[in-house]
Design an enzyme around this catalytic site. Structure first.
Site, short mmCIF file in Angstrom:
data_model
loop_
_atom_site.label_atom_id
_atom_site.label_comp_id
_atom_site.label_asym_id
_atom_site.label_seq_id
_atom_site.Cartn_x
_atom_site.Cartn_y
_atom_site.Cartn_z
N GLU A 110 0.85 -1.20 0.00
CA GLU A 110 0.00 0.00 0.00
C GLU A 110 0.88 1.24 0.00
OE1 GLU A 110 -3.04 0.04 2.98
OE2 GLU A 110 -4.08 -1.67 2.10
N HIS A 225 -9.27 10.50 2.96
CA HIS A 225 -8.91 9.42 2.04
C HIS A 225 -9.11 9.93 0.62
CE1 HIS A 225 -8.62 5.55 0.11
NE2 HIS A 225 -8.22 5.03 1.25
N ARG A 269 -1.00 9.79 1.70
CA ARG A 269 -2.43 10.05 1.53
C ARG A 269 -2.79 11.51 1.40
NH1 ARG A 269 -5.64 5.84 5.25
NH2 ARG A 269 -5.33 4.20 3.73
N HIS A 328 -11.63 10.58 6.77
CA HIS A 328 -11.36 9.15 6.97
C HIS A 328 -10.84 8.80 8.36
CE1 HIS A 328 -10.65 5.12 5.65
NE2 HIS A 328 -9.35 5.19 5.82
N ARG A 363 -1.26 9.47 9.05
CA ARG A 363 -1.22 8.04 9.32
C ARG A 363 -0.75 7.25 8.10
NH1 ARG A 363 -5.32 3.61 8.82
NH2 ARG A 363 -6.42 5.04 7.47
C1 LIG Z 1 -14.09 2.41 5.19
C2 LIG Z 1 -12.88 2.31 6.08
C3 LIG Z 1 -11.81 1.55 5.66
C4 LIG Z 1 -10.67 1.45 6.47
N1 LIG Z 1 -9.65 0.63 6.08
C5 LIG Z 1 -8.59 0.45 6.92
C6 LIG Z 1 -7.59 -0.51 6.61
O1 LIG Z 1 -7.64 -1.18 5.59
N2 LIG Z 1 -6.56 -0.64 7.49
C7 LIG Z 1 -6.46 0.08 8.65
O2 LIG Z 1 -5.51 -0.09 9.41
N3 LIG Z 1 -7.42 0.97 8.97
C8 LIG Z 1 -8.48 1.16 8.15
N4 LIG Z 1 -9.46 2.04 8.50
C9 LIG Z 1 -9.36 2.73 9.80
C10 LIG Z 1 -9.67 1.72 10.89
O3 LIG Z 1 -10.73 0.89 10.48
C11 LIG Z 1 -10.05 2.41 12.20
O4 LIG Z 1 -9.16 3.42 12.52
C12 LIG Z 1 -10.06 1.38 13.33
O5 LIG Z 1 -10.84 0.29 12.97
C13 LIG Z 1 -10.57 2.01 14.61
O6 LIG Z 1 -10.79 0.98 15.54
P1 LIG Z 1 -11.32 1.35 16.97
O7 LIG Z 1 -11.46 0.07 17.70
O8 LIG Z 1 -10.49 2.40 17.56
O9 LIG Z 1 -12.75 2.03 16.69
P2 LIG Z 1 -14.04 1.50 15.91
O10 LIG Z 1 -13.75 0.27 15.16
O11 LIG Z 1 -14.61 2.63 15.16
O12 LIG Z 1 -15.04 1.12 17.10
C14 LIG Z 1 -15.59 2.15 17.90
C15 LIG Z 1 -16.70 1.53 18.73
O13 LIG Z 1 -17.11 2.42 19.75
C16 LIG Z 1 -18.53 2.49 19.79
N5 LIG Z 1 -18.89 3.77 20.39
C17 LIG Z 1 -18.55 5.01 19.96
N6 LIG Z 1 -19.01 5.94 20.80
C18 LIG Z 1 -19.66 5.28 21.79
C19 LIG Z 1 -20.36 5.70 22.95
N7 LIG Z 1 -20.51 6.99 23.29
N8 LIG Z 1 -20.92 4.76 23.74
C20 LIG Z 1 -20.83 3.44 23.43
N9 LIG Z 1 -20.17 2.98 22.34
C21 LIG Z 1 -19.59 3.89 21.53
C22 LIG Z 1 -18.92 2.31 18.33
O14 LIG Z 1 -20.27 1.97 18.20
C23 LIG Z 1 -17.94 1.21 17.93
O15 LIG Z 1 -18.40 -0.04 18.39
C24 LIG Z 1 -10.61 2.14 7.71
C25 LIG Z 1 -11.70 2.91 8.11
C26 LIG Z 1 -12.83 3.00 7.32
C27 LIG Z 1 -13.98 3.81 7.80
#
Ligand SMILES: Cc1cc2nc3c(=O)[nH]c(=O)nc-3n(C[C@H](O)[C@H](O)[C@H](O)COP(=O)(O)OP(=O)(O)OC[C@H]3O[C@@H](n4cnc5c(N)ncnc54)[C@H](O)[C@@H]3O)c2cc1C
Length: 493
Positions: A110, A225, A269, A328, A363
């Site tokens: 990538e 993105h 990016r 993003h 990032r």
């Molecule tokens: C379309 C897309 C493609 C991506 N592709 C990649 C990739 O290929 N590789 C990569 O490394 N990263 C990628 N990313 C970024 C990556 O997915 C995220 O940065 C990462 O998954 C974040 O993980 P997290 O556990 O921090 O949060 P999240 O996976 O966003 O989880 C957050 C959780 O908190 C919950 N929540 C939020 N606020 C509250 C609240 N007040 N009370 C209770 N629950 C709450 C939500 O409902 C959710 O369950 C991508 C992102 C997107 C949107």
């Protein structure tokens, strides 16, 4: 010793899985457990899994370069060094990473990675593969995952976090006491009208931490993105598609990125996103992603993207498709040390909500899933030691201690448009000042009551903090692009 983990993305679930005392863990999430940025992730997760062709030092160097000199080097070393072990954990938890014909892990390339080190699952459904396996593993450990439970506030006592206030989708509320609260609430794409993020990404964690008085940092660094479909919903077309050879063309067919950066479509990016936005503005016409060289192989290498693009009525195997940059990933967030500890005793932050310093001003692709796994795990280990004061390098506190949980006097659309215009891909002092004034005029109503009102109030607070941070950093850096930076103006003239 109860631990409440807020969020069911990779960071919260890894933290729950690695927690030393599963019987003391409660996981809360505001929607269905699969509603997360993690589930939406496509391209993959970066880590060194081929010691013969790759090295931790190379992964560190690529990450530091992408971060535009503003990464925390110790955090980057922790991220890259822990990576291989966390991948092994994910495999043990049942994540079905794709394999090469010889049976080893398949690795993709990538943008801005010097080596093909991106692991993927289901071709381009990496996040879903990770989220589903982790959810199974966490519930299999006997840990309760409580859906449709929004955390609306952190309960504090004498500067220490003691629990959370909740609101269920049915309208009931409950205070839950805890010895430690782990924010794993993900990102804030809903700050903008064009975003790859799902609806749950409403900056809740940053807003909750800010109101409780935690130190925040790097809020001006928001990544756009370069390639989402220029259609409602802004479906993301992963960097992996460009990594494997797709190119960007303007409406005349010119590969304009060749003149923008030596790495063309595989430049960092922010460079590609601005290159696309600039070409759209200059020509007044759409920009296209040309993946036609793959032809029908698109359906096998990128099955989820292929299905979504075709569902939008576009035949990308035979014609370029219109794309646009979209919000993003938030590099900034709640400041933590290398074990997820925030400045508030009893409060941890992991994943996208946290500012660990691994991303600096920009990032590196596929490092965020890894960050969630590495720091979710590190926080879990720290939880067994008990709460600590913040032990990391001091960072600038970007908190606004004057803001309470007031409802927003604006609609979500108005707020998103203001942030896009004032704190989007390019910013200048006049625009930021006007945006700050507009945002300041939109708060002051009574306390929010519904889930949507809480989320909009959180977005408003996050927008105010982000605009203030962006105004304070007068020089461009990584994803933070100041069009009034004298160095930029000199280059442009
Ligand atoms: C379309 C897309 C493609 C991506 N592709 C990649 C990739 O290929 N590789 C990569 O490394 N990263 C990628 N990313 C970024 C990556 O997915 C995220 O940065 C990462 O998954 C974040 O993980 P997290 O556990 O921090 O949060 P999240 O996976 O966003 O989880 C957050 C959780 O908190 C919950 N929540 C939020 N606020 C509250 C609240 N007040 N009370 C209770 N629950 C709450 C939500 O409902 C959710 O369950 C991508 C992102 C997107 C949107």
């Amino acid at each position: 010793m109860t631990t409440v983990i807020v969020g069911t993305g990779i960071a919260g679930l890894v933290c729950a899985l690695a927690h030393p005392r599963p019987e003391d863990v409660l996981v809360l999430t505001k929607a269905e457990p699969t509603a997360s940025n993690t589930f939406a992730a496509q391209g993959g997760i970066a880590a060194v899994t081929d010691p013969a062709g790759d090295s931790i030092a190379a992964h560190v160097a690529d990450t530091l370069t992408a971060g535009a000199g503003l990464c925390d080097a110790a955090a980057v070393r922790a991220l890259c060094a822990d990576g291989p072990d966390r991948i092994a954990d994910l495999i043990a938890a049942g994540v079905p990473f794709d394999r090469s014909p010889a049976g080893g892990l398949a690795r993709g390339l990538e943008a801005a990675h010097s080596v093909a080190r991106i692991l993927h699952a289901g071709g381009d459904a990496t996040g879903a593969g990770i989220a589903e396996a982790l959810l199974r593993a966490v519930t299999g450990r006997g840990i309760e995952v409580r859906p449709h439970t929004l955390v609306t506030a952190l309960i504090t006592d004498g500067g220490r976090v003691r629990g959370v206030r909740t609101l269920t989708s049915g309208g009931a509320g409950e205070d839950i006491t805890a010895d430690a609260v782990v924010l794993a609430t993900g990102g804030a794409g809903q700050l903008y009208p064009y975003t790859s993020n799902p609806e749950v990404a409403t900056a809740d964690g940053v807003a909750l931490a800010a109101r409780a008085g935690a130190v925040l940092a790097d809020l001006e660094f928001y990544q756009f993105h370069p390639t989402t479909l220029a259609l409602p919903g802004n479906f993301l077309i992963s960097e992996a598609v460009r990594g494997e050879g797709a190119v960007l063309r303007d409406h005349t067919g010119e590969r304009f990125m060749l003149a923008v950066h030596p790495d063309a479509e595989l430049a960092p990016r922010d460079v590609v996103a601005r290159g696309v936005a600039d070409r759209m503005r200059e020509t007044g016409a759409p920009v296209f992603l040309d993946a036609t060289a793959f032809g029908d192989r698109l359906a096998t290498r990128f099955p989820s993207i292929d299905a979504a693009v075709r569902a939008a009525g576009l035949d990308w195997a035979h014609e370029p498709v219109p794309i646009t940059p979209a919000a993003h990933y938030w590099m900034g967030g709640v400041a933590t040390d290398l074990a997820g500890r925030t400045s508030l005793p009893g409060l941890y932050a992991v994943g996208e909500v946290a500012r660990t310093g691994v991303h600096g001003a920009n990032r590196l692709a596929s490092n965020s899933l890894l960050e969630g796994a590495v720091f979710g795990h590190r926080a879990a280990l720290a939880l067994s030691d008990g709460p600590f004061e913040h032990a990391g390098k001091p960072v600038e506190d970007q908190n606004d201690r004057t803001v309470r949980a007031t409802s927003a006097r604006c609609t979500r659309d108005e707020l998103q448009q203001a942030v896009w215009e004032g704190v989007g891909l390019g910013r200048d002092d006049a625009g930021l000042a006007a945006t700050e004034a507009r945002l300041a005029g939109w708060s002051g109503e009574p306390a929010p009551a519904t889930v949507a009102e809480h989320e909009t109030a959180n977005l408003l607070l996050a927008a105010r903090l982000m605009a203030r941070a962006a105004r304070a950093r007068t020089r461009s850096a990584g994803a933070h692009f100041r069009t009034d930076d004298a160095r930029v103006l000199e280059t442009a003239s």
